[in-house]
Design an enzyme around this catalytic site. Structure first.
Site, mmCIF file in Angstrom:
data_model
loop_
_atom_site.group_PDB
_atom_site.id
_atom_site.type_symbol
_atom_site.label_atom_id
_atom_site.label_comp_id
_atom_site.label_asym_id
_atom_site.label_seq_id
_atom_site.Cartn_x
_atom_site.Cartn_y
_atom_site.Cartn_z
ATOM 1 N N LYS A 32 8.207 -11.384 -6.812
ATOM 2 C CA LYS A 32 6.755 -11.416 -6.776
ATOM 3 C C LYS A 32 6.160 -11.967 -8.079
ATOM 4 C CE LYS A 32 5.179 -7.254 -7.460
ATOM 5 N NZ LYS A 32 4.122 -6.959 -8.440
ATOM 6 N N THR A 33 6.649 -11.466 -9.191
ATOM 7 C CA THR A 33 6.112 -11.923 -10.471
ATOM 8 C C THR A 33 6.459 -13.381 -10.702
ATOM 9 O OG1 THR A 33 6.495 -9.701 -11.276
ATOM 10 C CG2 THR A 33 5.934 -11.358 -12.911
ATOM 11 N N ASP A 216 -2.501 -9.517 -8.755
ATOM 12 C CA ASP A 216 -1.202 -8.857 -8.640
ATOM 13 C C ASP A 216 -1.407 -7.458 -8.058
ATOM 14 O OD1 ASP A 216 1.478 -8.415 -8.950
ATOM 15 O OD2 ASP A 216 1.379 -7.967 -11.094
ATOM 16 N N GLU A 217 -0.399 -6.889 -7.419
ATOM 17 C CA GLU A 217 -0.466 -5.523 -6.887
ATOM 18 C C GLU A 217 -1.728 -5.308 -6.048
ATOM 19 O OE1 GLU A 217 2.083 -3.782 -7.228
ATOM 20 O OE2 GLU A 217 2.969 -3.915 -9.224
ATOM 21 N N GLN A 247 4.298 -0.199 -1.284
ATOM 22 C CA GLN A 247 4.308 0.290 -2.660
ATOM 23 C C GLN A 247 2.928 0.721 -3.112
ATOM 24 O OE1 GLN A 247 6.997 -1.798 -5.507
ATOM 25 N NE2 GLN A 247 7.272 -3.246 -3.836
ATOM 26 N N ARG A 601 13.956 0.751 -7.298
ATOM 27 C CA ARG A 601 14.084 0.307 -8.687
ATOM 28 C C ARG A 601 15.542 0.076 -9.052
ATOM 29 N NH1 ARG A 601 10.060 -1.989 -8.816
ATOM 30 N NH2 ARG A 601 10.063 -1.430 -6.615
#
Length: 733
Positions: A32-33, A216-217, A247, A601
């Site tokens: 994603k980043t 983002d997010e 998330q 994670r």
DNA sequence: AAGGCCCTTCTTTTT
DNA sequence: GAAGGGCCTT
């Protein structure tokens, strides 16, 4: 480098999508980043968009910094004029620039949560509302929720008694903020939305400027943030958002993952791209994660896959108590490092509540294992740090009555509550702020018309402090931030004051020095920039990166990170999911997502850990295993049988069901009396006035058997078995 | 005015 | 088991 190198097909589509609306739904570990940073670089390098026309928004400063450094290296530093930062920082910046259009001045300060609570307490007092019955915290929550949903004080409903109370407090609270020339966190968003919505010129200016808006997010946006984005993108309509419903873990802060659906409705032409390939975890970890999240309804199903191979099984360990739980974790990490199989920074230990970190820290210290910790005992929460910041805030904005109240007698200069009360009265009568009156006393001393209102002694003391403040205010005009900082320290003899504390003086003074070092970095800028940063930088952003040691952190703080080995501790019913979420299906789903975030994670190793009993409140409690564990297929799990024995050997009692207490405390000493619980979860019972109910939870605490019972007639009740005369109807289960 | 002591209360997560 | 509030003494 080649912007399009090493992208899979979906990532490529996202990075190179034509202008317009793009919704990227990105599973954990799906790059994603990478997509977001490459997209920005692609806009600049390939589509010729000047950085000046780009706005990129994140939720945390850490994410913003990370993004900035990655983009910067992709475009060789060519980022002049880009707006890249958190929602709150962006709003603070905008409000600062446009303050002349708003009911506060541009030297406004940002009130933190403590300030907010103080303000609500003041309001309750003035309105003669009992703060025992109406908890300031819960009122604050309601106000915050309202603000996040763009409901102004005047619009707050007052259909019933509770709403009426909140409505009145909200109005007074808001008036007080303005009087203090201050905004709270939520105001930053609220005022910005209001400004852009109501003022066409401002809206045009910003929406023309920001040709491209990237977020983002996105699943963590609340309504105010959503509206803000819509307003900013209203001219060009180029909005690129990245998120993952699964998330979404900030519902309690107003986040609404349904903004993803809203986005698709508001922008029917939007291009939706799914990133489903996971580059992080083993198949085992991913299978477990999927099993966990699949139990949630109302979600876009995703077909997450990895090419990383099956990997090792997930381990599950059930400790006798929370101390053994911590020992197990630390022991494991310690051994792995000792045998040189891993290095410290490969490990993370995640927990639901910050309070759980204490035992882990103690275990690390006992083992001599260095560790890093995120959040917890906060640097910015230290008294000396808060005092110093309050001084700076007062210099920035003398109308800040809360900071004034905090520092006026630190170090003690003989100005107590009485004098402060008179000062407030005098100010109110004169239509000024206490800060104004104080400054006037500083200038004119005995000649001030206000002087006579105080005793001679109090008047002189106030005048002295007033002249100091006035001196600093003048100094601010011509001196750098760190010079102002130093002047304050010197004038109030802060060092001597702090070092008077023989036990902690030294470390407290070091904290002040650390703060000064930060101030020094702002010498090219204004005091307001420094204060804004202090208000909006959280402890979550201050991770000691360099140290090669395991990291302790909450599950919330873990989002966006990855580790070779992850321990998730406290997998007990009541802790994860947290007891406070029990009654709300939506909140239970969120707890599950939180667990999902933790699980995903892990790159290679995942350890799930729980304790049969743990101390909370100082007394032992017994817990069932988390219901989330049931979701994970047994074949993915390897149970670690041998518990670590500590203390007396009697602790090696066979596991005999969660509701049975063992008689000893954590050090092996016995209680005077062994209490056998009479009730068990799952029993039907009958109460003489409440009728039939279901026992949901049984705990032994303070040598009392405590029950949570759900009665058919009145719902949840918490009661003591010894007092409530309950009849056991059946013993099902 | 200030500091010390005992009482309660409460605890999720954080920009 | 910590932190804050209320009440006491100096």
């Amino acid at each position: 480098m080649d912007l399009l190198a090493n992208l899979n097909q979906q990532q490529f589509q996202a990075v190179t999508a034509p202008p317009g609306q793009v919704l990227v739904l990105a599973g954990p570990g799906s790059g994603k980043t990478r997509v977001l940073t490459r997209r920005i670089a692609y806009l600049i390098r390939e589509m010729g968009v000047p950085a000046y026309h780009i706005l990129a928004v994140t939720f945390t400063n850490k994410a913003a910094q990370e993004m900035e450094s990655r983009v910067s290296s992709l475009v060789e530093g060519n980022l002049e004029g880009i707006w890249l930062g958190t929602f709150h920082a962006m709003c603070a910046r905008l409000l600062h620039r446009e303050a002349q259009l708003l009911p506060f001045k541009s030297n406004f300060v940002i009130f933190d949560e403590d300030d907010q609570e103080t303000l609500v307490k003041q309001a309750l007092k003035e309105l003669n509302i009992d703060d025992k019955l109406s908890k300031p915290g819960s009122i604050l929550n309601k106000i915050s929720t309202a603000k996040n949903n763009l409901i102004l004080a005047e619009e707050y409903p007052s259909g019933n008694y509770r709403e009426e109370i909140v409505s009145r407090v909200y109005k007074l609270y808001q008036a007080k903020l303005i009087k203090n020339n201050a905004v709270d966190f939520d105001d930053l968003l609220l005022w910005t939305v209001k400004l852009l919505a109501e003022n066409k010129d401002v809206r045009d200016a910003y929406s023309h400027r920001f040709e491209h808006v990237l977020v983002d997010e996105f699943q963590d946006t609340n309504l105010a943030q959503y509206e803000l984005l819509k307003l900013l993108a209203s001219h060009h309509g180029n909005i690129f958002v990245v998120g993952d419903e699964d998330q979404s873990i900030y519902r309690w802060r107003g986040a609404d993952y349904r903004n993803v659906l809203r986005f698709e409705q508001d922008y029917p032409a939007c291009r939706t791209i799914l990133l489903e390939q996971n580059y992080r975890s083993t198949q085992t970890v991913l299978d477990a994660a999927r099993a966990v999240i699949d139990a949630n309804t109302h979600r876009t199903p995703k077909a997450l896959f990895t090419e990383r191979g099956v990997g090792e099984k997930i381990t599950l360990f059930e400790a006798n108590d929370d101390r053994a739980e911590a020992d197990y974790v630390v022991e494991n990490i310690f051994q792995a490092i000792q045998s040189r199989k891993a290095k410290g920074s490969d490990f993370a230990v995640m927990y639901r509540t910050n309070a759980q970190s204490r035992l882990l820290e103690e275990a690390c210290m006992r083992a001599g294992l260095p560790y890093r910790i995120l959040g917890a005992q906060r640097f910015y929460g230290r008294r000396e740090v808060k005092d110093m910041i309050a001084y700076l805030r007062l210099v920035q904005n003398p109308a800040d009555e809360l900071s004034l109240g905090r520092v006026i007698n630190v170090p003690t200069r003989g100005i107590g509550d009485k004098t402060m009360e008179v000062l407030r009265q005098v100010a109110r009568a004169a239509g000024k702020t206490p800060g104004d009156v104080l400054l006037e006393l500083g200038e004119l001393r005995e000649k001030s018309p206000h002087f006579a209102r105080f005793s001679n002694r109090a008047g002189l003391l106030l005048s002295d402090f007033g002249s100091l403040l006035s001196k600093w205010l003048k100094g601010k005009e011509t001196h750098s931030v760190s010079q102002v900082f130093d002047a304050i320290i010197k004038d109030i003899r802060f060092r001597e004051y702090i070092e008077d504390d023989h036990e902690f003086g030294e470390s407290r003074w070091e904290n002040v020095q650390e703060l000064r070092r930060q101030a020094f970095e702002f010498n090219e800028k204004e005091l307001s920039d420094y204060l804004q940063r202090l208000a909006l930088v959280s402890d979550q952003d201050t991770l000691p990166e360099k140290q090669d040691a395991p990291l302790l952190l909450t599950l919330h703080a873990a989002k966006g990170l990855e580790f070779d080995t992850v321990f998730i501790v406290g997998l007990d019913e009541g802790l994860l999911p947290h007891a406070r979420s029990r009654d709300e299906p939506e909140e239970m789903s969120e707890e599950r997502r939180l667990f999902y975030v933790g699980v995903t994670r892990a790159k290679n190793h995942l350890h799930l850990v729980r304790a049969e009993q743990r101390t909370s409140f100082g007394a032992f409690e017994f817990n069932r295993p988390s219901q989330f564990l049931d979701s994970i297929p047994e074949e993915l799990i390897s149970r670690q049988g041998a518990r670590i024995a500590r203390g007396s050997k009697s602790r090696l009692d066979a596991y005999s069901g969660w509701s049975l207490p063992t008689p000893s405390g954590s050090n092996g000493e016995s209680h005077a009396r062994i209490l056998e619980p009479k009730y068990k979860a799952g029993m039907r019972v009958k109460h003489e006035s409440w009728g039939e109910g279901l026992v949901v939870d049984v705990r032994i605490q303070d040598n009392e058997e405590r029950l949570d019972v759900f009665f058919d007639s009145v719902g949840f009740k918490r009661l003591l078995a010894s007092l409530a005369k309950l009849e056991i109807l059946n013993k099902s289960q």
